[in-house]
Motif scaffolding. Structure first.
Motif, mmCIF file in Angstrom:
data_model
loop_
_atom_site.group_PDB
_atom_site.id
_atom_site.type_symbol
_atom_site.label_atom_id
_atom_site.label_comp_id
_atom_site.label_asym_id
_atom_site.label_seq_id
_atom_site.Cartn_x
_atom_site.Cartn_y
_atom_site.Cartn_z
ATOM 1 N N ARG A 118 -12.689 -2.130 -3.106
ATOM 2 C CA ARG A 118 -12.041 -0.836 -2.908
ATOM 3 C C ARG A 118 -11.045 -0.887 -1.756
ATOM 4 O O ARG A 118 -9.962 -0.305 -1.832
ATOM 5 C CB ARG A 118 -13.096 0.249 -2.650
ATOM 6 N N ALA A 146 0.830 -1.207 0.000
ATOM 7 C CA ALA A 146 0.000 0.000 0.000
ATOM 8 C C ALA A 146 0.865 1.257 0.000
ATOM 9 O O ALA A 146 0.550 2.245 -0.694
ATOM 10 C CB ALA A 146 -0.924 -0.012 1.217
ATOM 11 N N VAL A 206 -6.778 -0.430 -1.785
ATOM 12 C CA VAL A 206 -6.012 0.508 -0.974
ATOM 13 C C VAL A 206 -4.944 -0.212 -0.145
ATOM 14 O O VAL A 206 -3.784 0.206 -0.104
ATOM 15 C CB VAL A 206 -6.963 1.311 -0.061
ATOM 16 N N LEU A 251 0.954 4.160 -2.880
ATOM 17 C CA LEU A 251 0.712 5.565 -2.555
ATOM 18 C C LEU A 251 1.843 6.441 -3.073
ATOM 19 O O LEU A 251 1.600 7.547 -3.599
ATOM 20 C CB LEU A 251 0.559 5.719 -1.047
#
Length: 808
Positions: A767, A642, A771, A646
């Motif tokens: 979803r 993750a 993430v 990001l």
């Protein structure tokens, strides 16, 4: 030939695991030479087509010649051929090496004997591997001798095998398996589903021949092998550490036990008498403390009596009882009533002391600051190690010494002792005269404490005992002779006899062996071999174990022995006042009730430790905190994908935040066009990752316009989202196919609209996964691993080409 070489490589890479056992590198090069000798013997056996059973004999002969050249060349004929003298020299070195191994702890020095043993053992492993892999064609079975070689450091050392050494050894074994598979497949002839090639050797004039191309299978095997090695290294590192189960408990083995997670305990009694009989005094240790008072330093606590002598139950050191974890377990039996004297002692052990793996400590120790893996036995608070030695070390020990009064010890008679039965156990064949003696000498005692004081007086004053080191024997008859007739012996006999008599009248007892307080020299106390001593420890519920001193004072070699103040007889009744006797401290029952006096003994202990300023307070973390830290670390590891997603997303978004300005010249215009193309690439890469994370990956054959049409229709985008997707697709096609794409407007808002439209069409779980565990990032990690394996596969394409010279 290939299998012979691979067998040698596998054997030597496994031998690399032995490096923590040695302090030097002579074993390494000698073992390498021994393995090369075995490989040469194997190649010769293959060249001569010798039967399988003959190859190990040739290997043994080659090993013998190599060891002769390396260690006994002066006794050999022509420095090579073994002779009777050279064989005798090798046998002598083997004996010396075996003795050195028993004498030294790892890492051992590179003596000739140890090096000979090591290189010879590695050579035998290499011969076994070559026999199984190259002669019997059982390469997988050849892993057993390699595993036997790897178990040597695993059983001797407490530290785990280092991962670089493990990887090297594992690569050697994988290479052996790959070579064996290549040999087997290469002999199949026409391979199924494998390309056939024509091999021509023009230098030798041989005709072309067909051979199976096994490269694909070899590459698959290597990938599986490398992946297994990586998992074997990384997976244990990611898992929480686990302590061994009970049958692998960190502990001390009995006398004569071998190496591993156990140590060999010398006979404490024989060692004690040997030190007392040394002609010259030798310094064993020095110590200082914050109250500058001498103290007995206990090493061993002997708790079992077999009718001949006291012995020691195998101590166990649990992982939570490491000295580095803070305070040691609470002293058995110590309650809140006695006044506690907190003392910090600094001890320095002499470098000359040999094979001592127990720390000399004042009793009871509560906290120790020492380097190394030292652990405390819960029952006795002996501190020991299976891999460290006490020679030359320095440590600080904090003790909480109970200072009971006679009244307090008398009061303990109302509470039965809560100790293990072994502290009261005696053999059934104990002579009856000894029991009669115990009852006679304690007949006037009203409490167990008074009986203990009477027994001590019997040995030191009333019984007419003398100190004599020449006394021999530990049998029942020797005990009877010492107590009933000769009454001459040394400290061990006094201590053991008082412990036996104490058990006969119901007082739990054991025998301590260590050193007396020594002699004051300058600003420190000096303890020598003549201060070796043995004394009994008796148990009183609420106070714990207390030392007594039955050895007569002023005895030769025992001048530093001291009688504890609480064990002295009470003064005459006429002299009894409200004042405490000299050297004694008042108990809690005699003192005014102070709220602080009823506090937990651990809190009082901690305050005393802080007051000394030497040892830190107990700040060890509770189990719940350790579990929380472990769970947090695991969570951080799981969030790595993750975090990577990001970072890549933010980097692309920064490329989208640029302003459109009117170009003032041609160079600025070109820069604007280039910046627009970079923006399009960032938008397209981010859109591709979003689709993959949501399970909507585009088809390889889809053009940007076809992708936009499919997403708009399949997921029923609204007008704004459909327009944004169309704008992105149009800009991508302009950059890809237009000769002059021109200036491209920012697409950050368009990408955001498309991403929100796509997110609205998937479930909440999808979803959340996008993430926390983004599939696009996991795909990149997987592709990175595949490229790493492809790099190893490139080694297969390296070939040595031979060029032929044309004649004139």
């Amino acid at each position: 030939m290939r299998l012979t070489i691979a067998s040698g490589v596998a054997a030597f890479t496994a031998a690399v695991l032995l490096y923590p056992l040695f302090a030097g590198g002579a074993w390494f090069w000698t073992s390498l030479g021994a393995v090369l000798a075995v490989v040469a013997a194997g190649l010769l056996s293959s060249r001569l087509s010798l039967p399988a059973w003959a190859a190990p004999l040739v290997g043994l002969a080659a090993t013998g010649i190599f060891l002769t050249v390396s260690f006994a060349s002066e006794e050999a004929w022509a420095l090579i051929v073994p002779t009777k003298d050279s064989v005798a020299e090798l046998v002598r070195l083997l004996g010396v090496g075996w003795a050195d191994i028993q004498r030294f702890a790892a890492p051992v020095p590179d003596t000739d004997g140890i090096t000979l043993l090591t290189s010879g053992g590695v050579a035998l492993i290499a011969i076994a591997v070559d026999f199984l892999a190259a002669r019997l064609r059982r390469a997988a079975l050849a892993g057993l001798p390699l595993l036997a070689l790897a178990t040597v450091p695993a059983t001797i050392l407490t530290d785990p095998i280092s991962w670089p050494a493990f990887i090297i050894a594992a690569l050697g074994f994988v290479g052996l398996l790959i070579s064996d598979g290549r040999e087997r497949i290469g002999h199949w002839g026409r391979a199924v589903l494998v390309r056939r090639t024509r091999v021509v050797n023009p230098s030798q004039g041989t005709p072309p021949r067909d051979t199976a191309d096994t490269s694909g299978l070899r590459l698959s095997g290597k990938r599986i092998g490398f992946a297994a090695i990586v998992l074997a290294v990384l997976l244990p590192a990611a898992l929480p550490a686990m302590e061994p189960v009970s049958f692998f408990t960190f502990g001390v083995g009995g006398r004569g036990s071998g190496p591993g997670n156990s140590i060999s305990i010398p006979n404490p009694i024989a060692n004690l008498k040997g030190q007392l009989q040394l002609p010259d005094r030798r310094v064993v240790l020095t110590y200082t403390n914050n109250d500058d008072q001498p103290r007995y330093l206990r090493i061993y606590a002997l708790d079992t009596f077999d009718g001949q002598q006291f012995g020691m139950t195998q101590p166990k050191g649990a992982p939570q009882n490491r000295t580095e974890n803070g305070p040691l377990p609470a002293p058995p039996g110590l309650g809140r009533d006695p006044k506690i004297n907190n003392v910090v002692t600094n001890v320095r052990i002499s470098d000359e002391i040999a094979r001592l793996q127990f720390l000399p400590l004042p009793y009871p120790p509560r906290q120790i600051k020492v380097d190394g893996d030292w652990r405390a036995d819960v029952d006795t608070l002996m501190v020991f190690s299976t891999r460290e030695e006490a020679a030359g070390i320095e440590y600080d020990v904090s003790t909480s010494e109970p200072q009971p009064t006679a009244d307090l010890l008398d009061a303990t008679d109302n509470t039965p002792p809560q100790v293990d039965d072994r502290f009261l156990a005696l053999p059934e064949n104990l002579p009856p005269g000894i029991l009669e003696l115990a009852e006679k000498e304690t007949a006037e005692a009203n409490t167990r404490y008074e009986a203990a004081v009477m027994l001590q007086e019997f040995f030191t004053t009333d019984g007419g005992f003398t100190y004599n080191l020449e006394t021999q024997g530990h049998s029942n008859s020797a005990l009877s002779d010492f107590l009933l007739r000769s009454r001459a012996g040394y400290c061990e006999q006094f201590a053991a006899s008082m412990a036996v008599l104490a058990r006969l009248i119901g007082i739990p007892s054991r025998v301590a062996i260590g050193y007396t307080g020594g002699t004051k020299v300058g600003d420190h106390w000096e303890v020598g071999t003549n201060d070796s001593h043995s004394w009994p420890e008796l148990y009183f519920e609420g106070v714990g174990w207390l030392p007594f001193e039955p050895t007569p004072s002023g005895a030769a070699g025992q001048g530093s022995a001291r009688v504890p103040e609480y064990s002295r007889p009470r003064p005459e009744p006429a002299a009894t006042t409200s004042e405490p006797s000299p050297g004694a401290t008042s108990s809690e029952a005699d003192a005014p009730q102070d709220p602080q006096a009823r506090r937990n003994i651990r809190e009082l202990d901690r305050e005393g430790t802080v007051a000394t300023g030497t040892l830190p307070p107990d700040d060890s973390m509770p189990l719940a905190g350790k579990i929380g830290i472990g769970a947090g670390a695991l969570l951080l590891v799981l969030l790595i994908p993750a975090g990577l997603r990001l970072v890549s997303r933010n980097r692309r978004v920064r490329r989208l935040t640029w302003k459109v300005s009117q170009p003032s010249d041609e160079l600025t215009a070109r820069m604007a066009v280039g910046r627009g193309q970079t923006t399009v690439a960032a938008v397209w890469a981010e859109l591709d990752d979003v689709l993959y994370d949501y399970g909507m990956a585009r088809l390889p054959s889809e053009t940007p316009r076809a992708l936009a049409r499919r997403l708009t229709q399949q997921y029923e985008f609204d007008a704004e989202s459909a327009a944004a997707m169309t704008a992105i697709a149009g800009n991508v096609e302009r950059v890809l196919f237009a000769r002059e794409p021109g200036r491209i407007a920012p697409m950050g808002k368009d990408l955001r609209k498309v991403r929100l439209a796509l997110a609205a069409t998937v479930s909440r779980g999808r979803r959340l996964r996008a993430v926390l565990m983004p599939p696009s990032t996991l795909r990149r990690i997987r592709m990175l691993g595949e490229r790493l394996l492809d790099g190893f596969d490139l080694l297969e394409t390296i070939r040595l080409r031979r060029t032929s010279q044309k004649g004139a």
